[in-house]
Design a protein around this motif. Sequence first.
Motif, mmCIF file in Angstrom:
data_model
loop_
_atom_site.group_PDB
_atom_site.id
_atom_site.type_symbol
_atom_site.label_atom_id
_atom_site.label_comp_id
_atom_site.label_asym_id
_atom_site.label_seq_id
_atom_site.Cartn_x
_atom_site.Cartn_y
_atom_site.Cartn_z
ATOM 1 N N GLN A 16 0.832 -1.202 0.000
ATOM 2 C CA GLN A 16 0.000 0.000 0.000
ATOM 3 C C GLN A 16 0.871 1.259 0.000
ATOM 4 O O GLN A 16 0.591 2.231 -0.703
ATOM 5 N N LEU A 17 1.924 1.212 0.790
ATOM 6 C CA LEU A 17 2.826 2.357 0.894
ATOM 7 C C LEU A 17 3.529 2.615 -0.436
ATOM 8 O O LEU A 17 3.649 3.763 -0.882
ATOM 9 N N GLN A 18 3.955 1.547 -1.088
ATOM 10 C CA GLN A 18 4.626 1.692 -2.379
ATOM 11 C C GLN A 18 3.688 2.294 -3.413
ATOM 12 O O GLN A 18 4.090 3.182 -4.192
ATOM 13 N N GLU A 19 2.451 1.867 -3.436
ATOM 14 C CA GLU A 19 1.486 2.397 -4.386
ATOM 15 C C GLU A 19 1.184 3.868 -4.117
ATOM 16 O O GLU A 19 0.904 4.636 -5.051
ATOM 17 N N ALA A 20 1.271 4.277 -2.853
ATOM 18 C CA ALA A 20 1.013 5.672 -2.503
ATOM 19 C C ALA A 20 2.205 6.563 -2.816
ATOM 20 O O ALA A 20 2.046 7.763 -3.080
ATOM 21 N N MET A 21 3.393 5.976 -2.813
ATOM 22 C CA MET A 21 4.602 6.774 -3.003
ATOM 23 C C MET A 21 5.049 6.866 -4.459
ATOM 24 O O MET A 21 5.697 7.841 -4.849
ATOM 25 N N TRP A 22 4.685 5.852 -5.252
ATOM 26 C CA TRP A 22 5.089 5.863 -6.661
ATOM 27 C C TRP A 22 3.887 5.618 -7.556
ATOM 28 O O TRP A 22 3.128 4.673 -7.341
ATOM 29 N N VAL A 23 3.734 6.465 -8.545
ATOM 30 C CA VAL A 23 2.670 6.302 -9.535
ATOM 31 C C VAL A 23 3.332 6.239 -10.912
ATOM 32 O O VAL A 23 4.021 7.174 -11.323
ATOM 33 N N ASP A 24 3.164 5.111 -11.586
ATOM 34 C CA ASP A 24 3.798 4.886 -12.885
ATOM 35 C C ASP A 24 5.312 5.099 -12.811
ATOM 36 O O ASP A 24 5.927 5.667 -13.716
ATOM 37 N N GLY A 25 5.890 4.668 -11.703
ATOM 38 C CA GLY A 25 7.337 4.733 -11.537
ATOM 39 C C GLY A 25 7.881 6.078 -11.090
ATOM 40 O O GLY A 25 9.089 6.222 -10.891
ATOM 41 N N LYS A 26 7.000 7.044 -10.899
ATOM 42 C CA LYS A 26 7.446 8.380 -10.488
ATOM 43 C C LYS A 26 6.938 8.694 -9.087
ATOM 44 O O LYS A 26 5.839 8.283 -8.712
ATOM 45 N N ARG A 27 7.755 9.433 -8.341
ATOM 46 C CA ARG A 27 7.384 9.798 -6.975
ATOM 47 C C ARG A 27 6.129 10.649 -6.977
ATOM 48 O O ARG A 27 6.029 11.639 -7.704
ATOM 49 N N ASN A 28 5.184 10.251 -6.155
ATOM 50 C CA ASN A 28 3.924 10.959 -6.015
ATOM 51 C C ASN A 28 4.118 12.167 -5.098
ATOM 52 O O ASN A 28 4.501 12.008 -3.935
ATOM 53 N N SER A 29 3.867 13.345 -5.606
ATOM 54 C CA SER A 29 4.080 14.570 -4.822
ATOM 55 C C SER A 29 3.188 14.629 -3.587
ATOM 56 O O SER A 29 3.495 15.333 -2.624
ATOM 57 N N ARG A 30 2.106 13.873 -3.584
ATOM 58 C CA ARG A 30 1.192 13.878 -2.439
ATOM 59 C C ARG A 30 1.817 13.229 -1.205
ATOM 60 O O ARG A 30 1.345 13.426 -0.079
ATOM 61 N N THR A 31 2.893 12.461 -1.409
ATOM 62 C CA THR A 31 3.576 11.821 -0.281
ATOM 63 C C THR A 31 5.021 12.279 -0.162
ATOM 64 O O THR A 31 5.809 11.699 0.581
ATOM 65 N N LEU A 32 5.390 13.317 -0.893
ATOM 66 C CA LEU A 32 6.771 13.796 -0.909
ATOM 67 C C LEU A 32 7.019 14.739 0.264
ATOM 68 O O LEU A 32 6.410 15.805 0.359
ATOM 69 N N ALA A 33 7.903 14.335 1.178
ATOM 70 C CA ALA A 33 8.282 15.152 2.333
ATOM 71 C C ALA A 33 7.085 15.650 3.135
ATOM 72 O O ALA A 33 7.060 16.777 3.611
ATOM 73 N N LYS A 34 6.096 14.783 3.288
ATOM 74 C CA LYS A 34 4.890 15.128 4.031
ATOM 75 C C LYS A 34 4.963 14.594 5.465
ATOM 76 O O LYS A 34 5.770 13.715 5.787
ATOM 77 N N ASP A 35 4.092 15.118 6.320
ATOM 78 C CA ASP A 35 3.992 14.611 7.681
ATOM 79 C C ASP A 35 3.603 13.138 7.653
ATOM 80 O O ASP A 35 2.878 12.690 6.751
ATOM 81 N N PRO A 36 4.043 12.352 8.641
ATOM 82 C CA PRO A 36 3.746 10.914 8.635
ATOM 83 C C PRO A 36 2.252 10.596 8.605
ATOM 84 O O PRO A 36 1.851 9.619 7.971
ATOM 85 N N ILE A 37 1.427 11.399 9.249
ATOM 86 C CA ILE A 37 -0.006 11.136 9.238
ATOM 87 C C ILE A 37 -0.574 11.267 7.823
ATOM 88 O O ILE A 37 -1.471 10.527 7.435
ATOM 89 N N VAL A 38 -0.038 12.187 7.053
ATOM 90 C CA VAL A 38 -0.473 12.354 5.661
ATOM 91 C C VAL A 38 -0.114 11.113 4.853
ATOM 92 O O VAL A 38 -0.933 10.611 4.061
ATOM 93 N N ILE A 39 1.099 10.627 5.043
ATOM 94 C CA ILE A 39 1.522 9.423 4.320
ATOM 95 C C ILE A 39 0.662 8.230 4.721
ATOM 96 O O ILE A 39 0.248 7.428 3.873
ATOM 97 N N ALA A 40 0.384 8.100 6.018
ATOM 98 C CA ALA A 40 -0.455 7.000 6.493
ATOM 99 C C ALA A 40 -1.836 7.049 5.842
ATOM 100 O O ALA A 40 -2.377 6.020 5.402
ATOM 101 N N GLN A 41 -2.395 8.236 5.750
ATOM 102 C CA GLN A 41 -3.725 8.390 5.154
ATOM 103 C C GLN A 41 -3.695 8.113 3.656
ATOM 104 O O GLN A 41 -4.596 7.454 3.114
ATOM 105 N N GLU A 42 -2.661 8.606 2.974
ATOM 106 C CA GLU A 42 -2.554 8.380 1.533
ATOM 107 C C GLU A 42 -2.388 6.891 1.216
ATOM 108 O O GLU A 42 -2.865 6.406 0.189
ATOM 109 N N ALA A 43 -1.682 6.191 2.114
ATOM 110 C CA ALA A 43 -1.421 4.768 1.889
ATOM 111 C C ALA A 43 -2.510 3.871 2.473
ATOM 112 O O ALA A 43 -2.473 2.655 2.274
#
Length: 474
Positions: free
Chosen positions: A289-316
Amino acid sequence: MEEVKNLVEVNVQETVTEMVKKAREAMKIFYSYSQEQVDEVVQAVAWAIYKPGHAESLAELALKDTGVGRYEDKVLKKRRKTMGTLRDLKGVKSVGVINIDVAKGITEIAKPVGVVAAVVPSTNPGATPANIAMMALKGRNAIIIAPSPKGHSTSQLLLNYIHEEFEKIGAPKDLFQILPAPVNKAITKELMSQADFITVTGSANNVHNGQTSGKPNACVGAGNVVSIVDRTASIEETARKIFLSKTFDNATSCSNDNSVVIEAAIYEEMIEALKKQGGYLCNAEEKRQLQEAMWVDGKRNSRTLAKDPIVIAQEAGLIHPDAQAANFFMVEESGIGKDYPFSGEKLAVVLTVYKADDFQEAIKISKDILNYQGRGHSCGLHSTDEKNIEQIGYEMDVCRLLINQVQVFGNGGNFNNGLNFTLSMGGGTWGGNNIGENLSYKHFLNITRVSRVIPEVVPTEEELWGNYWNKYGK
């Protein structure tokens, strides 16, 4: 349409030409400055960002406009890096005669490199321009900043602060300029073509453009810090240091720990210590789930780039209460390379964890990670074994190897190590860079070496080949 395109190109060229012209005019005045006056200019830049309220305003604006990082850490970074850099520059000669070697008859005279183009990233739109400006101005150069589009407002505010200080001391304002908005690839490229010297800190594309511009440059490559924890390490202390490095400014720095390689003998104990620091160990499904939230089509997803951990948890979609409350996330990995994105630089509060059977395997894993990404930049070792410390120094092809330190603080210089303060770190030829050391004022100096006649020293043939002849004959 072609006419519009040509008009835009002309406007870009004219804009940069006018800025470079102003910079050169300012440098004519600056060139006559004494060392004391030059040092006042450097102090002015440092005070412009360090002054109470300024670092806070810059951090607030940077976070608002770029959406990356953490406010408190950005304030700390600006103040700490500025103080450290000013300490490094204090009392250093950079004007006129800076060294005399009587025995060799050499006198060294420092001179500027010219108009400096500094391309800076959105991750540090305030701290990096100020840091590089202090170094460039120390050598009586003028500097023009090419900020990222998102970071332009922060760099503009910094310019206002610096110009206020320049007005106090009567320094030419055009010694420090920034490209006007909207900043794009065309105007940045034009600046690089007209400047005398280039430094780039940021994306791989910008670094490539700087290094292939045909101009002298000190461009720095990507990091992907990996730290080894051997069986002799102080577990709790090491976990604390890795936590501090991983989470500072939400991992915007190229120097934060991206991966940790732990010896099997202490693996479980180390994982538990990292959990105590707020690390959440993802299971296999959560890792997916975390990988899918962090990379979209092989590129880093800006929605999880240098964000607070709670944001990453929610995105993933990490719903476990411990994940929702985590300071950072851990994923176990065994693979390395493009098919294993967690093995690369992430710019996120996500730590990739590898298990090694022994110290030799830990070195091999670390080498493989850096050969994939970040070669030449830096790595770390947490150990009390002097043999391991000596061995890793010989084996790792990096320009910075930190022993028992917080990587994100130590790589760019710290008050408890001997590296100079900077936000730009070279990777040497390993990283495809012209420099291997931390960027410093020395990179912004031309040196005239005046050579005088000294007593002739001519070696004998015996002195040069004697040992060779004795071993192999003439």
